[in-house]
Motif scaffolding. Structure first.
Motif, PDB file in Angstrom:
ATOM      1  N   ARG A   9       0.822  -1.214   0.000  1.00 54.52           N
ATOM      2  CA  ARG A   9       0.000   0.000   0.000  1.00 54.52           C
ATOM      3  C   ARG A   9       0.859   1.268   0.000  1.00 54.52           C
ATOM      4  N   LYS A  10       2.126   1.098  -0.336  1.00 57.93           N
ATOM      5  CA  LYS A  10       3.067   2.211  -0.227  1.00 57.93           C
ATOM      6  C   LYS A  10       2.628   3.423  -1.021  1.00 57.93           C
ATOM      7  N   ASN A  11       2.175   3.211  -2.242  1.00 59.27           N
ATOM      8  CA  ASN A  11       1.861   4.349  -3.104  1.00 59.27           C
ATOM      9  C   ASN A  11       0.680   5.161  -2.589  1.00 59.27           C
ATOM     10  N   ILE A  12      -0.339   4.476  -2.070  1.00 56.64           N
ATOM     11  CA  ILE A  12      -1.456   5.193  -1.483  1.00 56.64           C
ATOM     12  C   ILE A  12      -1.010   5.892  -0.205  1.00 56.64           C
ATOM     13  N   ALA A  13      -0.212   5.176   0.598  1.00 57.87           N
ATOM     14  CA  ALA A  13       0.259   5.756   1.853  1.00 57.87           C
ATOM     15  C   ALA A  13       1.101   7.008   1.607  1.00 57.87           C
ATOM     16  N   MET A  14       1.915   6.981   0.565  1.00 61.65           N
ATOM     17  CA  MET A  14       2.751   8.136   0.251  1.00 61.65           C
ATOM     18  C   MET A  14       1.905   9.360  -0.070  1.00 61.65           C
ATOM     19  N   ALA A  15       0.722   9.115  -0.638  1.00 63.32           N
ATOM     20  CA  ALA A  15      -0.160  10.222  -0.993  1.00 63.32           C
ATOM     21  C   ALA A  15      -0.643  10.977   0.239  1.00 63.32           C
ATOM     22  N   ILE A  16      -0.617  10.324   1.400  1.00 66.50           N
ATOM     23  CA  ILE A  16      -1.026  10.998   2.640  1.00 66.50           C
ATOM     24  C   ILE A  16       0.157  11.112   3.607  1.00 66.50           C
ATOM     25  N   ASN A  17       1.374  11.019   3.024  1.00 65.55           N
ATOM     26  CA  ASN A  17       2.608  11.246   3.785  1.00 65.55           C
ATOM     27  C   ASN A  17       2.797  10.268   4.937  1.00 65.55           C
ATOM     28  N   ALA A  18       2.395   9.026   4.748  1.00 69.40           N
ATOM     29  CA  ALA A  18       2.624   7.997   5.770  1.00 69.40           C
ATOM     30  C   ALA A  18       4.070   7.523   5.670  1.00 69.40           C
ATOM     31  N   PRO A  19       4.792   7.464   6.780  1.00 67.99           N
ATOM     32  CA  PRO A  19       6.180   6.979   6.762  1.00 67.99           C
ATOM     33  C   PRO A  19       6.256   5.547   6.235  1.00 67.99           C
ATOM     34  N   LEU A  20       7.222   5.291   5.365  1.00 69.17           N
ATOM     35  CA  LEU A  20       7.331   3.979   4.745  1.00 69.17           C
ATOM     36  C   LEU A  20       7.526   2.874   5.776  1.00 69.17           C
ATOM     37  N   HIS A  21       8.306   3.119   6.820  1.00 65.71           N
ATOM     38  CA  HIS A  21       8.551   2.061   7.805  1.00 65.71           C
ATOM     39  C   HIS A  21       7.268   1.670   8.539  1.00 65.71           C
ATOM     40  N   GLU A  22       6.331   2.608   8.652  1.00 59.53           N
ATOM     41  CA  GLU A  22       5.057   2.290   9.297  1.00 59.53           C
ATOM     42  C   GLU A  22       4.184   1.443   8.374  1.00 59.53           C
ATOM     43  N   THR A  23       4.156   1.780   7.087  1.00 67.14           N
ATOM     44  CA  THR A  23       3.347   0.990   6.156  1.00 67.14           C
ATOM     45  C   THR A  23       3.900  -0.424   6.038  1.00 67.14           C
ATOM     46  N   ILE A  24       5.218  -0.560   6.074  1.00 68.20           N
ATOM     47  CA  ILE A  24       5.825  -1.887   6.023  1.00 68.20           C
ATOM     48  C   ILE A  24       5.444  -2.697   7.262  1.00 68.20           C
ATOM     49  N   GLU A  25       5.467  -2.057   8.430  1.00 68.65           N
ATOM     50  CA  GLU A  25       5.089  -2.753   9.666  1.00 68.65           C
ATOM     51  C   GLU A  25       3.667  -3.295   9.580  1.00 68.65           C
ATOM     52  N   VAL A  26       2.750  -2.464   9.121  1.00 69.73           N
ATOM     53  CA  VAL A  26       1.347  -2.881   9.030  1.00 69.73           C
ATOM     54  C   VAL A  26       1.181  -4.021   8.034  1.00 69.73           C
ATOM     55  N   ASP A  27       1.804  -3.901   6.867  1.00 64.56           N
ATOM     56  CA  ASP A  27       1.624  -4.924   5.842  1.00 64.56           C
ATOM     57  C   ASP A  27       2.358  -6.218   6.174  1.00 64.56           C
ATOM     58  N   GLN A  28       3.459  -6.127   6.881  1.00 65.93           N
ATOM     59  CA  GLN A  28       4.121  -7.351   7.331  1.00 65.93           C
ATOM     60  C   GLN A  28       3.239  -8.093   8.326  1.00 65.93           C
ATOM     61  N   TYR A  29       2.556  -7.351   9.181  1.00 67.10           N
ATOM     62  CA  TYR A  29       1.640  -7.998  10.114  1.00 67.10           C
ATOM     63  C   TYR A  29       0.502  -8.685   9.360  1.00 67.10           C
ATOM     64  N   ARG A  30      -0.073  -7.978   8.390  1.00 66.96           N
ATOM     65  CA  ARG A  30      -1.164  -8.561   7.606  1.00 66.96           C
ATOM     66  C   ARG A  30      -0.690  -9.819   6.870  1.00 66.96           C
TER      67      ARG A  30
END
Length: 225
Positions: free
Chosen positions: A34-55
């Protein structure tokens, strides 16, 4: 892991919880789904990775996911996280409650979760579907992006769904490219949003206005089996 197919120096295998380390490394290395969508709202990449690794770890527990590996090196080059849903909730997991946890932990999770829920809303309305199978998310090593691996994993996911008695397969996609690819495989579009204009139903804001093509187009697709 159970070998499903081997061709063109690539092996496709069924994944399990034992593959979580390799899958989580792929999420971080190739891209967070979900990195590309997350980047659109300035979400830190390490946070998106944490969430998706959990999923990914949760999804692997069902034993329905698929991975592609190089035959020579054994390196994972792609994966699809799949799961079976019953009554609109993921069977045998705590994704819903843990999504709420991440919503509280990271502010950006809320808008993305609501977008996904909106896209999936009433996806099987009037279809009589009782046991849907979901391709939750996947990643492919960019070096193999033109090798048809994603298409192969999509087709083989249908086989896994049928083996497990599912009557349909669905996926929430985050690019116009993926949407078009699934249409070619016989999927129907249940919902489609241009994030440049999408309005969050809770806040009334446009959180993804900075999304860029092809990731400005998202939606849900399904196919009856």
């Amino acid at each position: 892991m159970r070998l499903l197919i081997e061709a063109n120096n690539i092996v496709i295998k069924r994944l399990s919880a034992l593959d979580s380390t390799a899958v989580c490394a792929s999420v971080a290395q190739y891209f967070s789904p979900r990195k590309n969508i997350a980047m659109a709202i300035n979400a830190p990449l390490h946070e998106t990775i944490e969430v998706d690794q959990y999923r990914a770890r949760v999804g692997l527990c069902q034993g329905l996911s698929l991975g592609a590996f190089e035959t020579t090196s054994g390196r994972m080059i792609a994966f699809y996280i799949n799961r079976i849903e019953t009554g609109g909730k993921t069977n045998g997991s705590a994704v819903t409650s843990d999504t709420d946890y991440f919503k509280e932990k990271y502010e950006w999770v809320g808008p993305i979760s609501r977008l996904s829920e909106h896209a999936k809303e009433n996806i099987f309305r009037d279809t009589g579907v009782e046991k849907p199978f979901e391709i939750d998310f996947g990643a492919v090593d960019p070096k193999y992006s033109k090798h048809g691996i994603s298409t192969t994993l999509s087709i083989m996911s249908e086989d896994v769904a049928k083996e497990n008695g599912c009557d349909s397969i669905a996926s929430f996609v985050t690019s116009s490219y993926t949407l078009g690819s699934l249409k070619k495989l016989g999927y129907s579009i249940a919902s489609r949003f241009d994030l440049s204009y999408y309005v969050d139903r809770k806040t009334g804001l446009r959180p993804f206005v900075n999304a860029t093509p092809p990731h400005n187009i998202v939606g849900s697709l399904y196919k009856l089996l």
